[in-house]
Design an enzyme around this catalytic site. Structure first.
Site, PDB file in Angstrom:
ATOM      1  N   GLU A   1       0.816  -1.205   0.000  1.00 42.22           N
ATOM      2  CA  GLU A   1       0.000   0.000   0.000  1.00 42.22           C
ATOM      3  C   GLU A   1       0.854   1.262   0.000  1.00 42.22           C
ATOM      4  O   GLU A   1       1.969   1.290   0.516  1.00 42.22           O
ATOM      5  CB  GLU A   1      -0.971  -0.008   1.179  1.00 42.22           C
ATOM      6  CG  GLU A   1      -0.303  -0.174   2.500  1.00 42.22           C
ATOM      7  CD  GLU A   1      -1.285  -0.492   3.615  1.00 42.22           C
ATOM      8  OE1 GLU A   1      -2.410  -0.919   3.347  1.00 42.22           O
ATOM      9  OE2 GLU A   1      -0.896  -0.298   4.775  1.00 42.22           O
TER      10      GLU A   1
ATOM     11  N   CYS B   1       3.322   8.398   1.273  1.00 41.76           N
ATOM     12  CA  CYS B   1       3.833   7.456   2.278  1.00 41.76           C
ATOM     13  C   CYS B   1       4.034   6.126   1.558  1.00 41.76           C
ATOM     14  O   CYS B   1       3.079   5.549   1.029  1.00 41.76           O
ATOM     15  CB  CYS B   1       2.810   7.325   3.410  1.00 41.76           C
ATOM     16  SG  CYS B   1       3.268   6.116   4.644  1.00 41.76           S
TER      17      CYS B   1
ATOM     18  N   CYS C   1       6.006  -7.213   6.955  1.00 36.87           N
ATOM     19  CA  CYS C   1       7.099  -6.763   7.820  1.00 36.87           C
ATOM     20  C   CYS C   1       7.398  -7.842   8.850  1.00 36.87           C
ATOM     21  O   CYS C   1       6.479  -8.466   9.378  1.00 36.87           O
ATOM     22  CB  CYS C   1       6.710  -5.462   8.533  1.00 36.87           C
ATOM     23  SG  CYS C   1       8.047  -4.810   9.558  1.00 36.87           S
TER      24      CYS C   1
ATOM     25  N   CYS D   1       5.830  -5.657  15.538  1.00 39.38           N
ATOM     26  CA  CYS D   1       5.334  -4.772  16.596  1.00 39.38           C
ATOM     27  C   CYS D   1       3.870  -5.149  16.857  1.00 39.38           C
ATOM     28  O   CYS D   1       3.065  -5.154  15.913  1.00 39.38           O
ATOM     29  CB  CYS D   1       5.464  -3.317  16.172  1.00 39.38           C
ATOM     30  SG  CYS D   1       7.150  -2.907  15.657  1.00 39.38           S
TER      31      CYS D   1
ATOM     32  N   CYS E   1       0.610  -3.237  15.407  1.00 40.00           N
ATOM     33  CA  CYS E   1       0.608  -2.821  14.004  1.00 40.00           C
ATOM     34  C   CYS E   1       0.002  -3.913  13.120  1.00 40.00           C
ATOM     35  O   CYS E   1       0.388  -5.079  13.210  1.00 40.00           O
ATOM     36  CB  CYS E   1       2.055  -2.537  13.588  1.00 40.00           C
ATOM     37  SG  CYS E   1       2.285  -2.384  11.809  1.00 40.00           S
TER      38      CYS E   1
ATOM     39  N   GLY F   1       6.462  -2.238   6.125  1.00 42.77           N
ATOM     40  CA  GLY F   1       7.849  -2.685   6.167  1.00 42.77           C
ATOM     41  C   GLY F   1       8.762  -1.763   6.949  1.00 42.77           C
ATOM     42  O   GLY F   1       8.404  -0.645   7.302  1.00 42.77           O
ATOM     43  N   GLU F   2       9.952  -2.278   7.237  1.00 46.11           N
ATOM     44  CA  GLU F   2      10.986  -1.520   7.941  1.00 46.11           C
ATOM     45  C   GLU F   2      12.023  -1.118   6.883  1.00 46.11           C
ATOM     46  O   GLU F   2      12.772  -1.976   6.372  1.00 46.11           O
ATOM     47  CB  GLU F   2      11.587  -2.402   9.048  1.00 46.11           C
ATOM     48  CG  GLU F   2      12.947  -2.000   9.540  1.00 46.11           C
ATOM     49  CD  GLU F   2      13.035  -0.554  10.061  1.00 46.11           C
ATOM     50  OE1 GLU F   2      12.219  -0.158  10.904  1.00 46.11           O
ATOM     51  OE2 GLU F   2      13.936   0.164   9.591  1.00 46.11           O
TER      52      GLU F   2
ATOM     53  N   SER G   1      11.796   6.392   8.088  1.00 44.29           N
ATOM     54  CA  SER G   1      11.422   6.002   9.443  1.00 44.29           C
ATOM     55  C   SER G   1      11.969   4.615   9.766  1.00 44.29           C
ATOM     56  O   SER G   1      12.128   3.777   8.876  1.00 44.29           O
ATOM     57  CB  SER G   1       9.896   6.062   9.552  1.00 44.29           C
ATOM     58  OG  SER G   1       9.365   4.845   9.881  1.00 44.29           O
TER      59      SER G   1
ATOM     60  N   SER H   1      10.762   5.366  15.417  1.00 40.39           N
ATOM     61  CA  SER H   1       9.547   4.945  16.110  1.00 40.39           C
ATOM     62  C   SER H   1       9.956   4.374  17.463  1.00 40.39           C
ATOM     63  O   SER H   1      10.379   3.226  17.555  1.00 40.39           O
ATOM     64  CB  SER H   1       8.820   3.886  15.281  1.00 40.39           C
ATOM     65  OG  SER H   1       8.441   4.435  14.052  1.00 40.39           O
ATOM     66  N   LEU H   2       9.828   5.184  18.497  1.00 39.98           N
ATOM     67  CA  LEU H   2      10.322   4.775  19.821  1.00 39.98           C
ATOM     68  C   LEU H   2       9.257   3.956  20.563  1.00 39.98           C
ATOM     69  O   LEU H   2       9.506   2.862  21.013  1.00 39.98           O
ATOM     70  CB  LEU H   2      10.714   6.022  20.616  1.00 39.98           C
ATOM     71  CG  LEU H   2      11.871   5.871  21.577  1.00 39.98           C
ATOM     72  CD1 LEU H   2      13.154   5.508  20.856  1.00 39.98           C
ATOM     73  CD2 LEU H   2      12.078   7.156  22.381  1.00 39.98           C
ATOM     74  N   HIS H   3       8.102   4.550  20.755  1.00 40.27           N
ATOM     75  CA  HIS H   3       6.918   3.891  21.340  1.00 40.27           C
ATOM     76  C   HIS H   3       7.060   3.464  22.796  1.00 40.27           C
ATOM     77  O   HIS H   3       6.059   3.141  23.443  1.00 40.27           O
ATOM     78  CB  HIS H   3       6.469   2.669  20.529  1.00 40.27           C
ATOM     79  CG  HIS H   3       6.274   2.942  19.072  1.00 40.27           C
ATOM     80  ND1 HIS H   3       5.717   4.108  18.592  1.00 40.27           N
ATOM     81  CD2 HIS H   3       6.579   2.203  17.965  1.00 40.27           C
ATOM     82  CE1 HIS H   3       5.683   4.067  17.266  1.00 40.27           C
ATOM     83  NE2 HIS H   3       6.207   2.943  16.864  1.00 40.27           N
TER      84      HIS H   3
ATOM     85  N   ASN I   1      -4.114   3.404  16.011  1.00 41.37           N
ATOM     86  CA  ASN I   1      -5.227   3.078  15.115  1.00 41.37           C
ATOM     87  C   ASN I   1      -5.866   1.780  15.576  1.00 41.37           C
ATOM     88  O   ASN I   1      -5.143   0.851  15.963  1.00 41.37           O
ATOM     89  CB  ASN I   1      -4.719   2.853  13.684  1.00 41.37           C
ATOM     90  CG  ASN I   1      -4.206   4.121  13.060  1.00 41.37           C
ATOM     91  OD1 ASN I   1      -4.765   5.186  13.258  1.00 41.37           O
ATOM     92  ND2 ASN I   1      -3.122   4.009  12.317  1.00 41.37           N
TER      93      ASN I   1
ATOM     94  N   CYS J   1      -3.081   3.308   8.924  1.00 35.62           N
ATOM     95  CA  CYS J   1      -1.856   2.556   8.642  1.00 35.62           C
ATOM     96  C   CYS J   1      -2.061   1.042   8.652  1.00 35.62           C
ATOM     97  O   CYS J   1      -2.520   0.483   9.623  1.00 35.62           O
ATOM     98  CB  CYS J   1      -0.785   2.928   9.662  1.00 35.62           C
ATOM     99  SG  CYS J   1       0.684   1.934   9.503  1.00 35.62           S
TER     100      CYS J   1
HETATM  101  S1  SF4 Z   1       5.285  -0.659  13.156  1.00 40.60           S
HETATM  102 FE1  SF4 Z   1       6.620  -0.642  11.306  1.00 40.60          FE
HETATM  103  S2  SF4 Z   1       8.368  -1.952  11.916  1.00 40.60           S
HETATM  104 FE2  SF4 Z   1       6.716  -2.398  13.383  1.00 40.60          FE
HETATM  105  S3  SF4 Z   1       5.646  -4.155  12.482  1.00 40.60           S
HETATM  106 FE3  SF4 Z   1       4.567  -2.301  11.747  1.00 40.60          FE
HETATM  107  S4  SF4 Z   1       5.514  -1.857   9.757  1.00 40.60           S
HETATM  108 FE4  SF4 Z   1       6.892  -3.254  10.846  1.00 40.60          FE
END
Ligand code: SF4
Length: 388
Positions: free
Chosen positions: A94, A107, A114, A118, A121, A175-176, A207, A230-232, A306, A349
């Site tokens: 996407e 974006c 991925c 996380c 996500c 993805g990362e 990112s 992306s710290l979180h 989200n 997202c």
């Molecule tokens: S937040 Fe980013 S790095 Fe983490 S699983 Fe989702 S897409 Fe992958």
């Protein structure tokens, strides 16, 4: 694609120059071909300023990995367009186009799925399927740019006053990006090429969840690209679970790397924080985040979580969000609540693809069961790690 055929968008300028040299053509032909690619034309038959013989030979060498638009969700009164693109091998990703008065931001995704896992996500729940090529990364921007230039996307007119070209690219889709370093770095170079797409390095944001070796490579690129981390979570105890790669690159190492990136590039680093009710929205997390951001002189973007299929966590109340941000600011950091573009059309997202295909991919071993472990954490216990 055979060994002798290529996706033209996967070719760097040097690669294109090598190809035309191999075909016995003068170097300026590479510039002409590149100019067509920038305009979204990858069929040599349409490259009308090239001699017929060259067009035919290029047709034999090019095997375009052209994406097909298989889903399109519109939100925010036509200012957000979420595109589901499928490549010839059937893999879907996407891309989101977000329109602002003087800005058009795309974006983009760098991987199909991925592996980072996380637990909040949707993409992370789907798992990793394959890397995108540099050409497939670049194409997402070219598709969006062509739509802006024509004023139409998927037969729908774009809102009046929208910019007529892409001004910003954020590597924040599926993805990362730093787990697909070759494609990420090559696509940044392609998009930034002053004689080509000519996107300002400051208009590009990469990112990452904190892949330290990848940040070091990005630093060596020599371009002031914005780094968004992306710290979180601001303690290793919580981050080990919310962002499983933290077990490999814990907070202290990540913070030092972010500091070096800022010093080398002279660019302010961003910190992204997905705010999850009763998970990472407490005062201690806010205080430690504020201290980290103040030390790095980083800007904090707080993003309410989200709703994600299969995940029970939710965004905190409005009052809690305000209190969290206020607390971060009290530590001397800049923090803002980021808008959640696309929420009103199942276009937040990771969600368009999640409803298309969920599960099946591979994930980091450390990510398996991460959500259950966060729920089991005694969040009030003293943290074990670096943080503040
Ligand atoms: S937040 Fe980013 S790095 Fe983490 S699983 Fe989702 S897409 Fe992958």
């Amino acid at each position: 694609m055979t060994a002798s055929t290529l996706d033209p968008y996967a070719l760097s300028r040097d690669g294109l120059a090598d190809l035309v040299a191999e075909l016995g053509e003068p170097t300026y032909r590479a510039r002409q071909i590149h100019a067509w690619l920038v305009r979204g034309v990858d069929d040599p038959a349409e490259m009308t300023d090239l001699p017929t013989g060259l067009r035919e030979r290029l047709s034999e060498r090019f095997a375009p990995s052209r994406p097909e638009l298989i889903g399109h969700t519109v939100a925010d009164d036509g200012h957000t367009h979420k595109l589901l693109l499928r490549f010839p091998d059937g893999e879907a990703i996407e891309t989101v186009l977000m329109l602002y008065p003087r800005r058009a931001t795309v974006c983009i995704s760098t991987q199909a799925g991925c592996a980072m896992g996380c637990p909040f996500c949707a993409t992370g729940q789907a798992g990793f399927r394959r890397q995108l090529t540099a050409g497939e990364v670049v194409r997402q921007v070219v598709v969006a740019d062509a739509a802006l230039r024509s004023g139409v996307i998927d037969d729908q007119a774009l809102p009046a006053g929208a910019p007529d070209h892409v001004t910003n690219v954020v590597y924040m889709g599926m993805g990362e990006p730093l787990a697909n370093l070759p494609a990420t770095l090559a696509s940044v170079r392609w998009l930034h090429d002053p004689d080509g797409f000519d996107l300002s390095a400051r208009g590009i944001t990469v990112s990452t969840v904190g892949l330290v070796p990848g940040i070091r490579k990005l630093e060596q690129l020599g371009l002031p690209v914005t780094l968004a981390v992306s710290l979180h979570a601001s303690t290793d105890e919580l981050r080990d679970h919310l962002v499983p790669i933290n077990r490999t690159h814990p907070l202290a190492e990540l913070e030092a790397t972010m500091r070096d990136y800022r010093r080398t590039t002279n660019r302010r680093v961003s910190i992204e924080w997905c705010l999850i009710g009763d998970v990472n929205d407490d005062d201690e997390q806010a205080d430690r985040l504020g201290a980290i951001a103040a030390r790095l002189r980083a800007h904090v973007n707080v993003i309410p979580m989200n709703p994600t299929p299969g995940v029970t966590w939710k965004e905190p109340t409005q009052a809690r969000m305000r209190a969290f941000i206020e607390r971060v600011r009290r530590r001397g950091a800049e923090a803002t609540l980021r808008d959640t573009r696309g929420r009103d059309a199942d276009a937040a997202c990771g969600q368009l693809l999640a409803s298309y295909t969920l599960g099946g991919g591979t994930r980091l071993p450390a990510a398996v069961g991460a959500a259950d472990r966060v729920d089991a954490l005694q969040l009030g216990d003293p943290p074990r790690g670096a943080g503040a």
